[in-house]
Each structure stands twice: as structure tokens, then as C-alpha cells.
Scaffold this active site. Structure first.
Site, PDB file in Angstrom:
ATOM      1  N   CYS A 294       0.955  -1.194  -0.005  1.00 29.97           N
ATOM      2  CA  CYS A 294      -0.046  -0.111  -0.206  1.00 29.97           C
ATOM      3  C   CYS A 294       0.751   1.285   0.028  1.00 29.97           C
ATOM      4  CB  CYS A 294      -0.822  -0.131   1.201  1.00 29.97           C
ATOM      5  SG  CYS A 294      -2.157  -1.430   1.149  1.00 29.97           S
TER       6      CYS A 294
ATOM      7  N   HIS B  34      -3.085   7.178   2.308  1.00 32.63           N
ATOM      8  CA  HIS B  34      -3.649   5.785   1.866  1.00 32.63           C
ATOM      9  C   HIS B  34      -4.975   5.688   2.243  1.00 32.63           C
ATOM     10  CE1 HIS B  34      -4.114   1.573   0.818  1.00 32.63           C
ATOM     11  NE2 HIS B  34      -3.947   1.244   2.079  1.00 32.63           N
TER      12      HIS B  34
ATOM     13  N   ASN C  66     -10.161  -0.085  -0.298  1.00 32.49           N
ATOM     14  CA  ASN C  66      -8.757   0.042  -0.084  1.00 32.49           C
ATOM     15  C   ASN C  66      -8.066  -0.703  -1.494  1.00 32.49           C
ATOM     16  OD1 ASN C  66      -5.957  -0.387   0.324  1.00 32.49           O
ATOM     17  ND2 ASN C  66      -6.351  -1.202   2.367  1.00 32.49           N
TER      18      ASN C  66
END
Length: 325
Positions: free
Chosen positions: A115, A252, A282
């Protein structure tokens, strides 16, 4: 003092055609819209079909970024794709994006930091540009995380989505002050001792299989809120700036509670936080460029704004970068 800066001159994104709501997921696993929204802030995510590979999504996002920049394939001499879900073990997804765009010069490679991949990729591209090794870089974050989810694990399969985002960075001369446009500072960290908290249980060098994502959610939450602020503070320190001077915080997009808790801890006003986790879920390395494109297109991020990007990913890897748009 004249200094080379890596300036964002184009931004683009791509999402799979299919959007899946929490209510639709609740027909597949034991969950509910209320449960997902309360714990994560996610209301829907996009899931790729068989024709929408990571390179396909990445190429679409990259082409949109080039179009916004008014540039063609002949203008790019570096392609970096941040991804944990490449089309193939090799060749790299970046080379497939390069070929799809008709770019026949320069270098192309993938970067894997889960990520945090897009922050790592921006920082890496910045080093190429500011040392004169490249003139323009296409930095892509692209993922099809739906391919590596355990669809019987309700604690993880509801969290992730697919998509891609891209920016074009161009080397330009600046005055060497924090008023310059471009990447002003960056800070990267990793600590491999935390592998078991977020990982995929397979790979070509171990099981010979792709594997499925595994996560200790509480531990990831605790680390994200408690430890990741060090890179943000370091990026501010390197640039000689503070949270009060920030126009936009683009973290993020993993979990709304993590994002808000981190902003509060750093003294960043919530109205300065760009949130897209509700619509995208996500999307790992794609989440920051997707959010940047949303905030750019809706008029929030404007030329001259000070933007902080920040992420934490499996490993753990984490990083932050300050960019003058």
C-alpha cells in the site's frame, strides 16, 4: 540556488466498470452495510472482470494522465508501476503499460511496497528526475486485489477494491525553496519484523501459488495510528514546513478511522483530508493517485497547493512525501 524539481503536470485514473455495494457483498458473506461502514467508512468498491487486468487499468490511468499533461509517448523516458498484483511474475507490469502506450524508449520497472508503493514510486522517480537521469516519468499505482482475497474471510474481503491512478512528473528548474512546485521532501521506512500482521500466504519462490491475503486487523490499526507519523513529521522537517501550512492531506485510503485518527494526532484539520475510501475501498498502491485525481478533478487541489501523501503497507513499509502542486 537553482534546483531541479519533479513537478506534477498530469493526473489520471481508471476504475473497473463494476461497482459492488456493501449490501451486495452481504449476499455473499456474513456481513452488513452497517458493520462495514461503522468500522471502515467503506460503502462500495470496484471489482475487475476477467478483461480488466492490472496492466489494462494502469494503461488507462496512464493515458488519462498523459492526456491531461498534453504529452505523448515520445515524451516519457521512465515508467514506474507500483503494484502487488502484477499481471505476471515477469515481465513487469510497467513494461506492459509502456508497450500499451507506445513508449519505446527509456526504462520501465515495477516497485513493490504494497500500500505504500505509490509513495515509494514517487520518491524513486524524483531521484531519477532531480539527478538528470530522466526528464519525464510516468508513475502508476495499479492493483487488482480482488484476485488475492479470500472471499470466505469477511474481515478482509470487504476492505479491498481494484483500480489504478497515475501522475506525470516532469523535471523543472526551481529556486530551491519550499515555494517551488514539485516534490519538496520525502521520507521512507520499513520494518520486516511485522510480516505476519499483513501478508499473502503464497508466492512463486515458496508455495508456487499466488496465495491469499491475511491480516491481523487490530495490529495493523494500532501500528498505523501509533507509528506511521514519524515519516510525516520527518517530511515536514526536511522541507522546513509544518502541518499548519498544509492545504491537503491525501493519505492511503484504507480505513476512515485510521485516516482521521492520524490527522488528529498530527494536528491536521479534518477539512483538509481527502477521503475516497467510501467509494473505492482499499485499492493498495492505487489509492493515493485515485484520491489525487478525484481532488484535482473536483477543483480542491489547485496549482500551488501544498499536498502531503502518506501510506503504510505490508512488511511493514511506510512513507510520506510533501508536494507543491
Amino acid at each position: 540556488m537553482v534546483a531541479l524539481r519533479s513537478v506534477i503536470v498530469g493526473c489520471g485514473s481508471a476504475l473497473p466498470a463494476r461497482a459492488v455495494t456493501n449490501d451486495e457483498l452481504a449476499t455473499r458473506v456474513d456481513t452488513s452495510d452497517d458493520w462495514i461502514v461503522q468500522r471502515t467508512g467503506i460503502r462500495q468498491r470496484h471489482l475487475a472482470d476477467e478483461s480488466e487486468s492490472t496492466s489494462v487499468l494502469g494503461t488507462r490511468a496512464a493515458r488519462a494522465a498523459l492526456d491531461e499533461a498534453g504529452l505523448g509517448p515520445e515524451d516519457i523516458d521512465l515508467v514506474i508501476c507500483a503494484t502487488s498484483t502484477p499481471d505476471h511474475t515477469f515481465p513487469s507490469t510497467a513494461t506492459q503499460i509502456q508497450a500499451g502506450l507506445g513508449i519505446h524508449q527509456g526504462a520501465a520497472f515495477d516497485l513493490q511496497a504494497v500500500c505504500a508503493g505509490f509513495v515509494y514510486a514517487v520518491t524513486t522517480a524524483d531521484k531519477f528526475l532531480t539527478t538528470g537521469a530522466a526528464k519525464r516519468a510516468l508513475v502508476v499505482g495499479a492493483e487488482t486485489f480482488s484476485r488475492i482475497l479470500d472471499w470466505e474471510d469477511r474481515t478482509t474481503c470487504v476492505l479491498f477494491g481494484d483500480g489504478a491512478g497515475a501522475i506525470v512528473l516532469e523535471a523543472r528548474e526551481g529556486a530551491g525553496t519550499n515555494a517551488d512546485r514539485g516534490v519538496l521532501s520525502a521520507s521512507l521506512r520499513s520494518d520486516g519484523r511485522h510480516r505476519s500482521k499483513l501478508y499473502v500466504d503464497g508466492g512463486p519462490g515458496t508455495t508456487g501459488t499466488t496465495g491469499r491475503l491475511r491480516m491481523e486487523g487490530r495490529e495493523v490499526f494500532r501500528f498505523a495510528v501509533g507509528s506511521v507519523t514519524d515519516v510525516i513529521e520527518d517530511a515536514f522537517r526536511r522541507a522546513g514546513l509544518g502541518a499548519g501550512e498544509l492545504d491537503w492531506f491525501v493519505p492511503h485510503q484504507a480505513n476512515r478511522r485510521i485516516i482521521e485518527a492520524s490527522a488528529d494526532k498530527l494536528g491536521i484539520a479534518r477539512e483538509k483530508v481527502v477521503l475516497t475510501v467510501d467509494r473505492h475501498g482499499n485499492t493498495s498502491a492505487a489509492s493515493i493517485p485515485l484520491a489525487l485525481d478525484v481532488a484535482r478533478k473536483d477543483g480542491r487541489i489547485r496549482e500551488g497547493d501544498l499536498v502531503m501523501i502518506e501510506a503504510i503497507g505490508g512488511g511493514f513499509t511506510w512513507g510520506a512525501a510533501l508536494i507543491r502542486w
